[in-house]
Design an enzyme around this catalytic site. Structure first.
Site, mmCIF file in Angstrom:
data_model
loop_
_atom_site.group_PDB
_atom_site.id
_atom_site.type_symbol
_atom_site.label_atom_id
_atom_site.label_comp_id
_atom_site.label_asym_id
_atom_site.label_seq_id
_atom_site.Cartn_x
_atom_site.Cartn_y
_atom_site.Cartn_z
ATOM 1 N N ARG A 46 -20.104 -12.879 -4.240
ATOM 2 C CA ARG A 46 -20.393 -12.205 -4.616
ATOM 3 C C ARG A 46 -22.323 -12.907 -5.795
ATOM 4 O O ARG A 46 -23.187 -11.871 -5.862
ATOM 5 C CB ARG A 46 -19.730 -12.767 -6.088
ATOM 6 C CG ARG A 46 -20.600 -12.123 -7.891
ATOM 7 C CD ARG A 46 -19.370 -12.147 -9.124
ATOM 8 N NE ARG A 46 -18.245 -13.252 -8.404
ATOM 9 C CZ ARG A 46 -19.086 -14.687 -9.627
ATOM 10 N NH1 ARG A 46 -20.162 -15.266 -9.173
ATOM 11 N NH2 ARG A 46 -17.647 -15.776 -9.360
ATOM 12 N N TYR A 98 -27.582 12.314 -17.802
ATOM 13 C CA TYR A 98 -26.188 12.226 -16.636
ATOM 14 C C TYR A 98 -25.013 12.000 -18.018
ATOM 15 O O TYR A 98 -24.923 11.019 -18.459
ATOM 16 C CB TYR A 98 -26.051 11.050 -16.020
ATOM 17 C CG TYR A 98 -24.906 10.590 -15.055
ATOM 18 C CD1 TYR A 98 -24.502 11.928 -13.938
ATOM 19 C CD2 TYR A 98 -24.059 9.350 -15.290
ATOM 20 C CE1 TYR A 98 -23.388 11.786 -13.207
ATOM 21 C CE2 TYR A 98 -22.331 9.969 -14.321
ATOM 22 C CZ TYR A 98 -22.164 10.914 -13.442
ATOM 23 O OH TYR A 98 -21.376 10.634 -12.544
ATOM 24 N N ASP A 170 -33.833 5.912 -14.217
ATOM 25 C CA ASP A 170 -32.485 6.762 -12.960
ATOM 26 C C ASP A 170 -33.485 7.632 -12.355
ATOM 27 O O ASP A 170 -34.049 8.731 -12.419
ATOM 28 C CB ASP A 170 -31.666 7.764 -13.860
ATOM 29 C CG ASP A 170 -31.104 8.085 -13.149
ATOM 30 O OD1 ASP A 170 -30.377 7.334 -12.006
ATOM 31 O OD2 ASP A 170 -29.324 7.568 -13.525
ATOM 32 N N LYS A 195 -25.505 8.844 -4.031
ATOM 33 C CA LYS A 195 -26.220 10.661 -4.281
ATOM 34 C C LYS A 195 -26.599 10.666 -2.717
ATOM 35 O O LYS A 195 -26.153 10.701 -1.485
ATOM 36 C CB LYS A 195 -26.600 10.661 -5.189
ATOM 37 C CG LYS A 195 -26.264 10.495 -6.292
ATOM 38 C CD LYS A 195 -24.602 11.388 -6.706
ATOM 39 C CE LYS A 195 -23.395 10.850 -7.685
ATOM 40 N NZ LYS A 195 -23.923 10.754 -9.147
HETATM 41 C C1 LIG Z 1 -23.542 10.468 -10.416
HETATM 42 C C2 LIG Z 1 -24.721 9.595 -11.174
HETATM 43 C C3 LIG Z 1 -25.213 8.354 -11.821
HETATM 44 C C4 LIG Z 1 -23.813 7.666 -12.123
HETATM 45 O O1 LIG Z 1 -23.650 6.979 -10.286
HETATM 46 P P1 LIG Z 1 -22.085 6.588 -10.075
HETATM 47 O O2 LIG Z 1 -22.385 6.311 -8.817
HETATM 48 O O3 LIG Z 1 -20.994 8.526 -9.800
HETATM 49 O O4 LIG Z 1 -21.234 6.106 -10.597
HETATM 50 C C5 LIG Z 1 -25.996 7.706 -12.669
HETATM 51 N N1 LIG Z 1 -26.827 8.492 -12.851
HETATM 52 C C6 LIG Z 1 -27.131 10.252 -12.588
HETATM 53 C C7 LIG Z 1 -28.263 10.789 -12.084
HETATM 54 C C8 LIG Z 1 -26.134 10.320 -11.500
HETATM 55 O O5 LIG Z 1 -26.155 11.531 -10.664
#
Ligand SMILES: *Cc1c(COP(=O)(O)O)cnc(C)c1O
Length: 386
Positions: A46, A98, A170, A195
């Protein structure tokens, strides 16, 4: 060395004993201590795991940060960063956010006394109005999803810094291959690595990258204390995906640009939201602060009746949530990804019942155009006959 070379070489020179070009997966959760008071640098997974550490080192380097923390999802990364704040703290956040981040802030963080105001992050006056003595940070998405609004990161960072705010970006949609927010003034970068970084719709992961020793130490403490860590198998999968990021992003951009231009000419389409298009309001800022465009855009149909049959008739393009993978996916934000955002906010940012979001994959662009073309045509015929 250029970023393409860094990406292709992730982990390939990190295993000195065997020379393994693909870094091994260390499943061990416990590590033997040589003797009392000594450690190999690894004690318990961890806190630190060899496979995860190689990923984190690469992520920090790619985003020009000082440290990186691999998390079990993008949401786990966001939650870990939000745990940096305390009861009474206030955040300024991109309006066109998001949906999952909005839900985490509004339905969970508020219960811990952390609140947020949602603003257009290009509207400096509007942001200044929302400032309170308890405002601690600004959280920006650029481009936003699904409307692809662009925020000038240098301008917003300068504004935030002069007010002592932490800047969190982000960077999921562009990845460090195309945009590096820390170079533009950000303190923390967050990714849903599920993604583009993973890129194959087969691993759920998140990343936090931070600038500055003190901040990085606090985030390391939170990451370990909360336990929002990425497992070694998934760390390896993510590194495997990241090695081809440059090639994939180039193809995503190429395909998305061709499709966006084709849709602009289509009689059933009202508008296309893609920063590579000259008429997009963020076109110039995007060109200045990043080296290219993502593979996602949204488009608005003239007639809402097209939505259902288009989603039923697409064959190569899958009707599915998520984005950033090699396979093309189309989603209906109003009832899927943005369902948790209240209708008035959704309407205000333009997420209505005529908007579709397209995560363009790396298939041949001719096949994608043919598939979407036939689906729109089938929809037109059905509407005409009804
Ligand atoms: C998908 C997404 C998230 C969340 O991520 P997960 O891996 O699904 O938990 C956060 N910010 C953006 C811009 C996203 O496209």
């Amino acid at each position: 060395m250029k970023i393409e070379s860094h990406l292709a070489q992730i982990g390939s020179q990190k295993e000195p004993v065997t020379g393994a070009v693909s870094f091994p997966i260390y499943n061990a959760t416990a590590f033997r201590h040589p003797k009392l008071g000594q450690s190999t640098g690894f004690d318990y997974t961890r806190t630190k795991n060899p496979t995860r550490a190689v990923l984190e080192e690469a992520a920090a380097e790619l985003e020009c940060g000082d440290a990186a923390f691999a998390c079990s999802s993008g949401m786990a990364a966001l939650q870990t960063v939000f745990a940096y704040f305390s009861q009474g703290d206030h955040l300024i956040v991109s309006l066109d956010l998001y949906g999952g981040t909005y839900r985490l802030l509004e339905q969970i963080m508020t219960r811990f006394g952390i609140t947020a105001s949602y603003v257009d992050t290009n509207d400096i006056d509007g942001m200044s109005e929302k400032l309170t003595p308890h405002t601690k940070a600004i959280l920006v998405e650029t481009p936003t999803n699904p409307l692809m609004m662009i925020t000038d990161l240098e301008r917003v960072s300068a504004w935030a810094k002069s007010r002592g705010l932490l800047v969190i970006v982000d960077n999921t949609l562009l990845t460090p291959f195309l945009q590096r927010p820390i170079e533009l003034g950000a303190d923390i970068v967050i990714h849903s690595a599920t993604k583009y970084l993973g890129g194959h719709n087969d691993v759920l992961a998140g990343l936090i990258i931070s600038k500055g020793e003190e901040l990085s130490a606090k985030l390391a403490f939170l990451h370990n204390s909360i336990g929002s860590v990425l497992g070694p198998q998934d760390s390896w999968l993510l590194m495997r995906g990241m090695k081809t990021l440059a090639l994939r992003m180039e193809r995503h951009e190429y395909n998305a640009t061709a499709l966006a231009n084709w849709l602009m000419e289509h009689p059933a389409i009202e508008d296309v939201y893609y920063p590579a298009l000259k008429h997009h309001p963020g076109h110039d800022i995007q060109n200045r602060q990043s080296s290219g465009n993502t593979g996602i855009f949204s488009f608005r149909l003239k007639d809402a009746r097209y939505v259902e049959p288009i989603l039923r008739h697409i064959k190569l393009i899958a009707f599915a949530e998520s984005l950033g993978g090699v396979e093309s996916l189309m989603t209906y934000p109003a009832i899927q990804t943005h369902a948790d955002i209240p209708e008035e906010i959704r309407k205000a940012i333009g997420v209505d019942d005529r908007l579709l979001r397209f995560s363009v994959g790396i298939e041949h662009v001719d096949d994608l155009i043919a598939d979407l073309g036939q689906a729109i045509e089938e929809a037109r015929l059905e509407i005409e006959q009804s």
